[in-house]
Enzyme design. Structure first.
Site, PDB file in Angstrom:
ATOM      1  N   GLY A 195       0.905  -1.113   0.020  1.00  0.00           N
ATOM      2  CA  GLY A 195      -0.093  -0.015   0.179  1.00  0.00           C
ATOM      3  C   GLY A 195       0.799   1.424  -0.077  1.00  0.00           C
TER       4      GLY A 195
ATOM      5  CD  GLU B  11      -3.156   1.841   2.428  1.00  0.00           C
ATOM      6  OE1 GLU B  11      -2.843   1.988   3.626  1.00  0.00           O
ATOM      7  OE2 GLU B  11      -2.539   1.424   1.408  1.00  0.00           O
TER       8      GLU B  11
ATOM      9  CG  HIS C 254      -4.105  -6.814   5.478  1.00  0.00           C
ATOM     10  ND1 HIS C 254      -5.164  -7.070   4.141  1.00  0.00           N
ATOM     11  CD2 HIS C 254      -3.516  -5.668   5.207  1.00  0.00           C
ATOM     12  CE1 HIS C 254      -5.309  -5.825   3.561  1.00  0.00           C
ATOM     13  NE2 HIS C 254      -4.335  -5.270   4.011  1.00  0.00           N
TER      14      HIS C 254
ATOM     15  NE  ARG D 177      -5.114  -2.540   7.074  1.00  0.00           N
ATOM     16  CZ  ARG D 177      -3.902  -2.370   6.841  1.00  0.00           C
ATOM     17  NH1 ARG D 177      -3.122  -2.754   7.564  1.00  0.00           N
ATOM     18  NH2 ARG D 177      -3.824  -1.538   5.736  1.00  0.00           N
TER      19      ARG D 177
ATOM     20  CG  HIS E 145      -0.849  -6.824   7.924  1.00  0.00           C
ATOM     21  ND1 HIS E 145      -0.029  -7.285   6.637  1.00  0.00           N
ATOM     22  CD2 HIS E 145      -0.860  -5.668   7.727  1.00  0.00           C
ATOM     23  CE1 HIS E 145       0.235  -6.112   6.020  1.00  0.00           C
ATOM     24  NE2 HIS E 145      -0.405  -5.110   6.590  1.00  0.00           N
TER      25      HIS E 145
ATOM     26  NE  ARG F 245       0.358  -1.522  11.033  1.00  0.00           N
ATOM     27  CZ  ARG F 245       0.076  -1.489   9.765  1.00  0.00           C
ATOM     28  NH1 ARG F 245       0.644  -0.306   9.097  1.00  0.00           N
ATOM     29  NH2 ARG F 245      -0.474  -2.316   8.957  1.00  0.00           N
TER      30      ARG F 245
HETATM   31  C1  SIN Z   1      -1.612  -2.817   2.364  1.00  0.00           C
HETATM   32  O1  SIN Z   1      -1.119  -2.838   1.661  1.00  0.00           O
HETATM   33  O2  SIN Z   1      -2.934  -3.127   2.636  1.00  0.00           O
HETATM   34  C2  SIN Z   1      -0.751  -2.755   3.730  1.00  0.00           C
HETATM   35  C3  SIN Z   1      -0.500  -1.545   4.143  1.00  0.00           C
HETATM   36  C4  SIN Z   1      -0.407  -1.477   5.534  1.00  0.00           C
HETATM   37  O3  SIN Z   1      -0.485  -2.360   6.407  1.00  0.00           O
HETATM   38  O4  SIN Z   1       0.081  -0.392   6.216  1.00  0.00           O
END
Ligand code: SIN
Length: 524
Positions: A44, A109, A224, A270, A330, A365
Site C-alpha cells: 500500500g 486507505e 489484514h 481493519r 499482518h 494501527r
Molecule cells: C496494505 O497494502 O494493505 C498494507 C498496508 C499496511 O499494512 O500499512
C-alpha cells in the site's frame, strides 16, 4: 567495539544505520539477505500529510481514532508532524514515488480521512524503499553481516553491552556495542495465515524479554482483511489500496455485505472488516471475494502490477475474476516498550519499527503508518544517542491521561500450566504452534481458548531442548512470545482494537490502560 549494533534490515534498521554511519562505527546484523524483510513486501505505501488539503493534525486524529483510546498522544504527534520531513529524506535517497501530473500521487486507505498514502511502482512500495535505502547503505562504511542470527543480548550490570551471533553453522560469536538497536520486525509467523515473510519470527521481542526489558500491548495483533485465499497456495497480501481505489467485498451470495457491519463499508477499520469477513465465511462456509471488475482495467493494472502478476500465476485476472480473500496476521502493535526516543527499559538497548511499542498504534494501527514509524523513530534513536551519550532516563515517559499500567510480572506461569494440563499435548512444531495461535489467540478469543493455549505454550516452552540451529532458535522465540501474547490477551477482559474477546465483546473504559510484560533475565 562498535558505536552502533543494529539488528534487522527493514526500513527501520537500514534508515537508522544510514544516519548512525555518519557518526560512528556501525554493524548491521540481519538474519537473511540485507534486502529481505517485511518492508520489502509492503504494498500500500507510507502515510504522510503532504497534500495542501491535508494536515498532520488530521493524520493525528485518524491515527488516534484507529488506536481505540490507547495511543500515546505525544508519540503520535511526533509521528504525524515529522512525516513530511522523513518523506523528503526518502526522496533524497532516491525512492521513486509514483507521480501524477508531476506531483506525488496520493492513495486512500481504510480509516484515513484524506488521500495521504505515497506509493512506488504501484503496489511495490516496500521493494522500492528497501532497494534505495540498501543501495545508500552499501555506499557507507557501515559493516553488514548477512545470515547473522542474534541468539542473545549480552547484559552486564544493568546495561546491554553486545550481542551473541550465530553465522551459518558456527558457534555464536560476541560483538560489543555502545548502542544496541533492535529493528528486527514483527512476528507474523506466530500464525498459520500471515502476510509476513518467513523471517518474521518475533526474535527481537523474545531477545528483549530474556534480557529483562519490558514489553507492552502484546495482546494487540492486526489481521489484514484481504489476503489471497486459494487452497494449497501461500497467503499473499491484496493491498487495502485496492479497496481504496473502489473495489467491493462480496459474500458467496454476491452481496456487498460491509454496510451491514459498518457505515464506512469496505474502508472501515481493519479489525472490523476482518471480523465481518470471518463471520460471512462462517455463515456460508465459502470464501468472500474482492471484486475489481467495475474499475477501469488500464488503471487497475497500472496501480497493482504485483498483485496482478501473482493472481495471474493462479489463473486469475484481477480485472475480470473475483478474488477469494480471507484475513491473515499482518502486524503486531505491541512489542518492546520504548520512550518516544526509542529507549527501552534496559539501558543501552533501543528499539524501532515493528519490534518496538512506542505507543503510536495503541490498540490498532492505521494503515500505512508502519513504514513511517520505522523512519521517524529510527531517526529519533540516532538523535538521542548523539544528545545523551551513555546517559539513560530515570523512567520512560508515559501517556499522562491513562490509568496506571497493568504489569504482568512473571510472564510465563509454568507451575499453574502444568497443574492444569495433565493430558497429552501435541509436539511443539512450527505448524502446531501456528495452528494453536490461529485457533485460540487469533481474530476472536475467549478465556477458555486463551487459557488452554497459554498452558500448552508454557508446557512447550519448558520442554524445548537447547536450540542449536537458527530454526530451533526461531521456534523457541515464537513459543516464548506466543505464551506472552496469550497471557496478555487473557488478562485484557474486554474488546478493543485488534483484540476481540467473544466473552467480553464490548470496550470497557476501565481497561483504558496498557498491559506491560516485565522481561525476565536468567541469572548467570
Ligand atoms: C496494505 O497494502 O494493505 C498494507 C498496508 C499496511 O499494512 O500499512
Amino acid at each position: 567495539m562498535y558505536d552502533y549494533i543494529i539488528i534487522g534490515s527493514g526500513i527501520a534498521g537500514v534508515y537508522t544505520a544510514l544516519l548512525a554511519a555518519q557518526h560512528g562505527r556501525v554493524l548491521v546484523l540481519t538474519k537473511a539477505a540485507l534486502e529481505e524483510s517485511n518492508t520489502r513486501y509492503a504494498q500500500g505505501g507510507i502515510a504522510a500529510a503532504i497534500a495542501p488539503s491535508d494536515s498532520p493534525a488530521l493524520h493525528l486524529e485518524d491515527t488516534l481514532a484507529a488506536g481505540a483510546g490507547l495511543c500515546d498522544l505525544a508519540a503520535v504527534k511526533l509521528l504525524t508532524d515529522e512525516a513530511p520531513a522523513r518523506i523528503r529524506d526518502l526522496l533524497r535517497y532516491g525512492v521513486p514515488f509514483d507521480r501524477h501530473g508531476g506531483e506525488i500521487a496520493l492513495g486512500l486507505e481504510g480509516a484515513h480521512s484524506a488521500r495521504r498514502i505515497l506509493h512506488a511502482g504501484g503496489d511495490a512500495t516496500g521493494r522500492h524503499i528497501e532497494k534505495s535505502l540498501c543501495a545508500a547503505l552499501r555506499a557507507t562504511d557501515a559493516e553488514v553481516n548477512e545470515r547473522a542470527f542474534v541468539t542473545e543480548l549480552a547484559v552486564e550490570g544493568n546495561r546491554a553491552v553486545g550481542v551473541w551471533v550465530l553465522n551459518d553453522g558456527a558457534e555464536p560469536r560476541f560483538f560489543g556495542g555502545r548502542n544496541i538497536v533492535l529493528a528486527s520486525g514483527g512476528a507474523g509467523q506466530l500464525y498459520t495465515y500471515t502476510t509476513n515473510p518467513a523471517v518474521a519470527t518475533g526474535d527481537g521481542m523474545a531477545l528483549a524479554y530474556r534480557a529483562g526489558a519490558q514489553l507492552a500491548d502484546l495482546e494487540f495483533y492486526q489481521f489484514h482483511p484481504t489476503a489471497l485465499h486459494l487452497p494449497g497456495q501461500p497467503t499473499f497480501l491484496i493491498s487495502e489500496a485496492v479497496r481504496g481505489e473502489g473495489a467491493y467485498l462480496r459474500n458467496s451470495a454476491g452481496e456487498r455485505f460491509m454496510s451491514r457491519y459498518d457505515e464506512r463499508g469496505e474502508l472501515a477499520a481493519r479489525d472490523v472488516v476482518s471480523r465481518a469477513i470471518a463471520s460471512e465465511m462462517l455463515r456460508s462456509d465459502q470464501p468472500v471475494c474482492l471484486d475489481l471488475r467495475h474499475l477501469d482495467p488500464v488503471a487497475t493494472y497500472a496501480h497493482f502490477p504485483t498483485i496482478a502478476a501473482v493472481c495471474k500465476q493462479s489463473g486469475l485476472d484481477i480485472t475480470r475474476d473475483l478474488l477469494p480473500v480471507a484475513p491473515a496476521a499482518h502486524y503486531m502493535m505491541g512489542g518492546v516498550r520504548t520512550s518516544s526516543w526509542g529507549e527501552t527499559t534496559l539501558p543501552g538497548l533501543y528499539a524501532c519499527g515493528e519490534v518496538a511499542c512506542t505507543g503510536v498504534h495503541g490498540a490498532n494501527r492505521l494503515a500505512s503508518n508502519s513504514l513511517l514509524e520505522g523512519l521517524v523513530f529510527g531517526g529519533r534513536v540516532v538523535q538521542r544517542t548523539l544528545e545523551r551519550g551513555a546517559a539513560w532516563p530515570e523512567r520512560l515517559a508515559l501517556a499522562p491521561d491513562f490509568a496506571p499500567d497493568l504489569e504482568l510480572a512473571a510472564g510465563i506461569n509454568h507451575e499453574d500450566a502444568k497443574a492444569r494440563r495433565p493430558d497429552e499435548v501435541q509436539p511443539p512444531t512450527l505448524a502446531n504452534l501456528q495452528e494453536l495461535m490461529w485457533q485460540h489467540v487469533g481474530l476472536e478469543r475467549s478465556a477458555a481458548g486463551l487459557t488452554s493455549a497459554a498452558d500448552t505454550l508454557s508446557c512447550w516452552h519448558d520442554g524445548l531442548a537447547e536450540p542449536h540451529s537458527v530454526a530451533e532458535h526461531e521456534l523457541g522465540n515464537l513459543v516464548q512470545l506466543g505464551a506472552l501474547v496469550a497471557q496478555a490477551a487473557l488478562a485484557r477482559r474486554e474488546s478493543r482494537g485488534g483484540h476481540f474477546r467473544s466473552d467480553a465483546p464490548t470496550t470497557d473504559s476501565a481497561w483504558r490502560r496498557r498491559i506491560v510484560t516485565q522481561g525476565l533475565r536468567a541469572e548467570g
